[in-house]
Design a protein around this motif. Structure first.
Motif, mmCIF file in Angstrom:
data_model
loop_
_atom_site.group_PDB
_atom_site.id
_atom_site.type_symbol
_atom_site.label_atom_id
_atom_site.label_comp_id
_atom_site.label_asym_id
_atom_site.label_seq_id
_atom_site.Cartn_x
_atom_site.Cartn_y
_atom_site.Cartn_z
ATOM 1 N N ALA A 132 5.797 3.316 0.848
ATOM 2 C CA ALA A 132 5.204 1.849 0.561
ATOM 3 C C ALA A 132 5.382 1.086 1.944
ATOM 4 O O ALA A 132 6.086 1.211 2.620
ATOM 5 N N LYS A 133 4.309 0.185 2.137
ATOM 6 C CA LYS A 133 4.327 -0.872 3.275
ATOM 7 C C LYS A 133 3.795 -2.042 2.739
ATOM 8 O O LYS A 133 2.951 -1.974 1.943
ATOM 9 N N LEU A 134 4.426 -3.285 3.023
ATOM 10 C CA LEU A 134 3.890 -4.561 2.520
ATOM 11 C C LEU A 134 3.515 -5.318 3.874
ATOM 12 O O LEU A 134 4.040 -5.482 4.771
ATOM 13 N N ARG A 135 2.284 -5.757 3.676
ATOM 14 C CA ARG A 135 1.686 -6.735 4.528
ATOM 15 C C ARG A 135 1.708 -8.151 4.123
ATOM 16 O O ARG A 135 1.021 -7.955 2.891
ATOM 17 N N VAL A 136 1.626 -9.008 4.603
ATOM 18 C CA VAL A 136 1.332 -10.452 4.434
ATOM 19 C C VAL A 136 0.593 -11.239 5.329
ATOM 20 O O VAL A 136 1.049 -10.961 6.495
ATOM 21 N N ALA A 137 0.102 -12.052 4.709
ATOM 22 C CA ALA A 137 -0.897 -13.079 5.464
ATOM 23 C C ALA A 137 -0.910 -14.525 5.045
ATOM 24 O O ALA A 137 -0.839 -14.477 3.667
ATOM 25 N N GLU A 138 -1.072 -15.316 5.771
ATOM 26 C CA GLU A 138 -1.340 -16.820 5.042
ATOM 27 C C GLU A 138 -2.563 -17.315 5.295
ATOM 28 O O GLU A 138 -3.136 -17.253 6.542
ATOM 29 N N GLN A 139 -3.033 -18.144 4.476
ATOM 30 C CA GLN A 139 -4.391 -18.611 4.506
ATOM 31 C C GLN A 139 -4.433 -19.814 5.635
ATOM 32 O O GLN A 139 -3.655 -20.726 5.607
ATOM 33 N N LEU A 140 -5.371 -19.883 6.512
ATOM 34 C CA LEU A 140 -5.462 -21.018 7.694
ATOM 35 C C LEU A 140 -6.035 -22.196 6.979
ATOM 36 O O LEU A 140 -6.888 -22.086 5.987
ATOM 37 N N THR A 180 1.081 -1.186 0.032
ATOM 38 C CA THR A 180 -0.004 0.089 -0.032
ATOM 39 C C THR A 180 0.805 1.303 -0.230
ATOM 40 O O THR A 180 2.088 1.349 0.215
ATOM 41 N N PHE A 181 0.344 2.292 -0.184
ATOM 42 C CA PHE A 181 1.050 3.646 -0.361
ATOM 43 C C PHE A 181 0.446 4.890 0.446
ATOM 44 O O PHE A 181 0.829 5.919 0.458
ATOM 45 N N HIS A 182 -0.593 4.438 1.036
ATOM 46 C CA HIS A 182 -0.984 5.446 2.040
ATOM 47 C C HIS A 182 -1.841 4.908 3.408
ATOM 48 O O HIS A 182 -2.465 3.743 3.121
ATOM 49 N N SER A 183 -1.906 5.890 4.348
ATOM 50 C CA SER A 183 -2.550 5.047 5.622
ATOM 51 C C SER A 183 -3.968 4.550 5.404
ATOM 52 O O SER A 183 -4.206 3.552 6.215
ATOM 53 N N LEU A 184 -4.812 4.999 4.563
ATOM 54 C CA LEU A 184 -6.126 4.740 4.304
ATOM 55 C C LEU A 184 -6.223 3.222 3.840
ATOM 56 O O LEU A 184 -6.936 2.180 4.427
ATOM 57 N N GLU A 185 -5.625 2.734 2.932
ATOM 58 C CA GLU A 185 -5.419 1.406 2.284
ATOM 59 C C GLU A 185 -4.568 0.798 3.245
ATOM 60 O O GLU A 185 -5.024 -0.560 3.490
ATOM 61 N N ASP A 186 -3.559 1.073 3.938
ATOM 62 C CA ASP A 186 -2.996 0.115 5.000
ATOM 63 C C ASP A 186 -3.718 -0.194 6.050
ATOM 64 O O ASP A 186 -3.757 -1.504 6.419
ATOM 65 N N ARG A 187 -4.580 0.737 6.419
ATOM 66 C CA ARG A 187 -5.697 0.262 7.700
ATOM 67 C C ARG A 187 -6.600 -0.875 7.189
ATOM 68 O O ARG A 187 -6.995 -1.604 7.884
ATOM 69 N N ILE A 188 -7.175 -0.620 5.808
ATOM 70 C CA ILE A 188 -8.095 -1.440 5.461
ATOM 71 C C ILE A 188 -7.517 -2.876 5.351
ATOM 72 O O ILE A 188 -8.244 -3.783 5.812
ATOM 73 N N VAL A 189 -6.205 -2.922 4.841
ATOM 74 C CA VAL A 189 -5.661 -4.384 4.551
ATOM 75 C C VAL A 189 -5.330 -4.846 6.166
ATOM 76 O O VAL A 189 -5.660 -5.848 6.471
ATOM 77 N N LYS A 190 -4.765 -3.967 7.095
ATOM 78 C CA LYS A 190 -4.274 -4.418 8.495
ATOM 79 C C LYS A 190 -5.695 -4.985 9.102
ATOM 80 O O LYS A 190 -5.480 -6.069 9.450
#
Length: 301
Positions: A293-301, A234-244
């Motif tokens: 830029a911020k990268l967040r990663v998740a794994e499907q359970l 993501t590239f701004h706090s709005l997107e990052d918050r949604i993903v988080k």
């Protein structure tokens, strides 16, 4: 292949975080210049497959000649629909780099950048009808106020909205310079920074960027195989918050706990990045656009 089309951000970090299986099926939601896609293809064997989405016609020019890639010239909000069309039910990994490509910023006629005088366009998909000029012309004062406040975090969004409504009675602003001149009285602080925020808000609105992101996220649990990974830049706090929030609870709300029953919504994911991964000083030096830029990663359970 245009090497300067778009420098992929957090390339090494994003690719490593996907844990690529050589015979896996991967999706690059934002093909762009193809940088991330090429790095994924390098790790796949002949059985591996890559599906690249991009609604921008210009991106197709960057397709490598490779049998293993399926290109879908559509917005990634239609992820499941087009995977089904290609007889793919589940994938091993999904990558989305939500930044506007350097190419889009640098092509003056697209109207993304405040550096050029061009028409107020900002459409990522040129088939789409509504442009930035249309939004400035047809939105109510309240809608404009809300848009600049929420999407651009513009400090005096109320004054700006009022100025736009007053000015558009006197003049139609079709170009970037006309618009900047018309609202010059409302500019606060550094004009460069101010207009960057204003343009960000317009771009998000024109392309329904937050709506598109939410639609993508909602399709991921049904699309990823167990153990499959999703990496989003993501590239701004709005997107990052949604993903988080979505990775954490499988919903878009901030509240994790039900006040009455004390229950926590079950997330379909295991979070791989406790904190977002950010670019190194070296990367920022080589590509200033990587800065936020911020990268967040998740794994499907």
């Amino acid at each position: 292949m245009e090497s300067n089309y778009h420098i992929p951000v957090l390339l090494k970090e994003a690719i490593e975080s996907l844990n690529i299986k050589p015979d896996g099926v991967y999706v690059d939601c934002t093909f762009g210049g193809g940088g991330h896609s090429r790095a994924i293809l390098q790790q796949l064997n002949e059985q591996g497959k890559l599906i690249g989405f991009d609604q921008d016609k210009d991106a197709e020019r960057n397709l490598p000649k490779d049998e293993r890639i399926i290109f879908v010239p559509q917005n990634f909000r239609h992820l499941q629909r087009f995977l089904r069309l290609h007889k793919i039910t589940k994938v091993d990994g999904i990558l989305a780099d939500l930044g506007v490509s350097s190419h889009q910023f640098d092509a003056a006629e697209r109207g993304f950048s405040i550096r050029f005088n061009a028409s107020l366009d900002m459409r990522m998909n040129q088939q789409q009808q509504i442009t930035a000029a249309d939004i400035l012309k047809n939105s109510t004062e309240q809608q404009l106020h809300k848009m600049f406040e929420q999407y651009g975090e513009v400090t005096n969004s109320k004054t700006l909205a009022k100025t736009i409504v007053e000015q558009r009675r006197l003049t139609a602003f079709q170009t970037i310079d006309e618009f900047k001149q018309a609202v010059s009285s409302a500019v606060k602080g550094n004009p460069q920074k101010y207009f960057a925020q204003v343009f960000q808000a317009l771009r998000i609105e024109v392309n329904d960027e937050l709506g598109v992101l939410k639609e993508l996220l909602q399709q991921i649990p049904a699309t990823l195989k167990p153990g499959g990974r999703v990496a989003i830049i993501t590239f701004h706090s709005l997107e990052d918050r949604i993903v988080k929030n979505f990775f954490r609870s499988g919903t878009f709300s901030e509240t994790e706990v039900d006040e009455v029953y004390g229950t926590k919504t079950e997330s379909p994911f295991k979070i791989i990045t406790k904190k977002p991964v950010v670019p190194t000083a070296e990367e920022i030096k080589n590509n200033s656009r990587a800065r936020s830029a911020k990268l967040r990663v998740a794994e499907q359970l």
